[in-house]
Design a protein around this motif. Structure first.
Motif, mmCIF file in Angstrom:
data_model
loop_
_atom_site.group_PDB
_atom_site.id
_atom_site.type_symbol
_atom_site.label_atom_id
_atom_site.label_comp_id
_atom_site.label_asym_id
_atom_site.label_seq_id
_atom_site.Cartn_x
_atom_site.Cartn_y
_atom_site.Cartn_z
ATOM 1 N N GLY A 168 2.881 6.016 -10.045
ATOM 2 C CA GLY A 168 3.378 6.577 -11.281
ATOM 3 C C GLY A 168 2.640 7.373 -12.006
ATOM 4 O O GLY A 168 2.899 8.263 -12.664
ATOM 5 N N GLN A 169 1.305 7.104 -11.746
ATOM 6 C CA GLN A 169 0.197 7.908 -12.418
ATOM 7 C C GLN A 169 -0.312 8.829 -11.655
ATOM 8 O O GLN A 169 -1.430 9.515 -11.990
ATOM 9 C CB GLN A 169 -1.000 6.885 -12.751
ATOM 10 N N GLY A 170 0.320 9.160 -10.508
ATOM 11 C CA GLY A 170 -0.097 10.420 -9.568
ATOM 12 C C GLY A 170 -1.121 10.051 -8.415
ATOM 13 O O GLY A 170 -1.462 10.804 -7.777
ATOM 14 N N GLY A 171 -1.207 8.803 -8.216
ATOM 15 C CA GLY A 171 -1.908 8.176 -7.051
ATOM 16 C C GLY A 171 -0.930 8.253 -5.891
ATOM 17 O O GLY A 171 0.171 8.411 -5.898
ATOM 18 N N TYR A 172 -1.677 7.830 -4.757
ATOM 19 C CA TYR A 172 -1.169 7.869 -3.495
ATOM 20 C C TYR A 172 -0.826 6.338 -2.997
ATOM 21 O O TYR A 172 -1.715 5.484 -3.161
ATOM 22 C CB TYR A 172 -1.913 8.632 -2.436
#
Length: 238
Positions: free
Chosen positions: A138-142
């Motif tokens: 949700g915070q842009g990670g993978y």
């Protein structure tokens, strides 16, 4: 995530969280399983060369058992055994993994789900691991997985929808389950659940290295694929 640009944190030390199993047997049966060593060690060997630090988490924290078959010479290459010999890896990845409540998701660029049949019992049912995975994504990670580690992805839901719905993913196939000799011991079939949850399941021939990316999800098919997963992930965050 503070300092994240285009999905990667800047001005901070890069870190990847690695999820491992606490499950030592095939359910209640007297047959040993656990983490497939190479699926952790080979991945770590690749990403460590690019300056990433790793932390290790499991559904309960503490001890992560090894699948004894993964220690055989046919499966454990020189690099795998070299990592196994390292005291830091032995302590943090196998003896003293973090509990989910000890993990601050903001510190990580990616979560990697290792395999071994053991994960089929604890990854899908762990609310803690699910919370971490959804937070990192949700915070842009993978999110990445290999082999049976796909079990950590298959049941994640966002806004009532499975995260894998419509995504191209791969994992240990139905045919590979039959060939592994433990098809009668597993609680579910990864390939079947993936399709039931709306994913587009991709695969190559059994036990051929194969990794695929769809957006910020990177998956590998089998124990031959952790390096391919690592390299594909590194193209995005390395």
């Amino acid at each position: 995530m503070i300092g994240r640009i285009d999905g990667v944190r800047r001005n901070e030390r890069m870190k990847i969280l690695i999820a491992v199993t606490n499950t030592p047997t095939y359910g209640e049966k007297d047959a040993a399983t656990g983490l497939w060593l190479g699926e952790a060690a080979e991945f770590v060997d690749e990403v460590s060369k690019r300056g990433f630090e790793m932390d290790y988490v499991s559904s309960k924290g503490g001890f992560a058992p090894l699948d004894p078959r993964s220690m055989k010479k046919a499966y454990a290459d020189h690099a795998t055994i070299a990592w196994y010999r390292m005291p830091d890896f032995e302590e943090r990845a196998l003896a003293c993994t973090l509990r989910p409540e000890e993990v601050d998701a903001d510190r990580y660029d990616a979560l990697y789900y290792t395999g071994g049949h053991g994960v089929m019992w604890d990854f899908p049912s762990s609310e803690g691991l699910a919370r971490i995975g959804l937070a990192i994504y949700g915070q842009g990670g993978y999110l990445a997985s290999v082999c049976h580690g796909i079990a950590g992805l298959l049941y994640l839901q966002k806004d009532g929808e499975y995260l894998v719905a419509g995504k191209n993913i791969t994992g240990f196939t139905t045919m590979e389950e039959y060939l592994s000799g433990h098809s009668g011991d597993i609680p579910f079939w990864n390939e079947r659940v993936a399709k039931a949850h709306g994913a587009v399941f991709r695969k190559k021939r059994p036990f051929a290295s194969f990794a695929i990316q769809d957006g910020r999800i990177v998956t590998g098919q089998n124990p031959e694929s952790p390096r391919a997963v690592a390299r594909l992930l590194l193209e995005n965050i390395g």
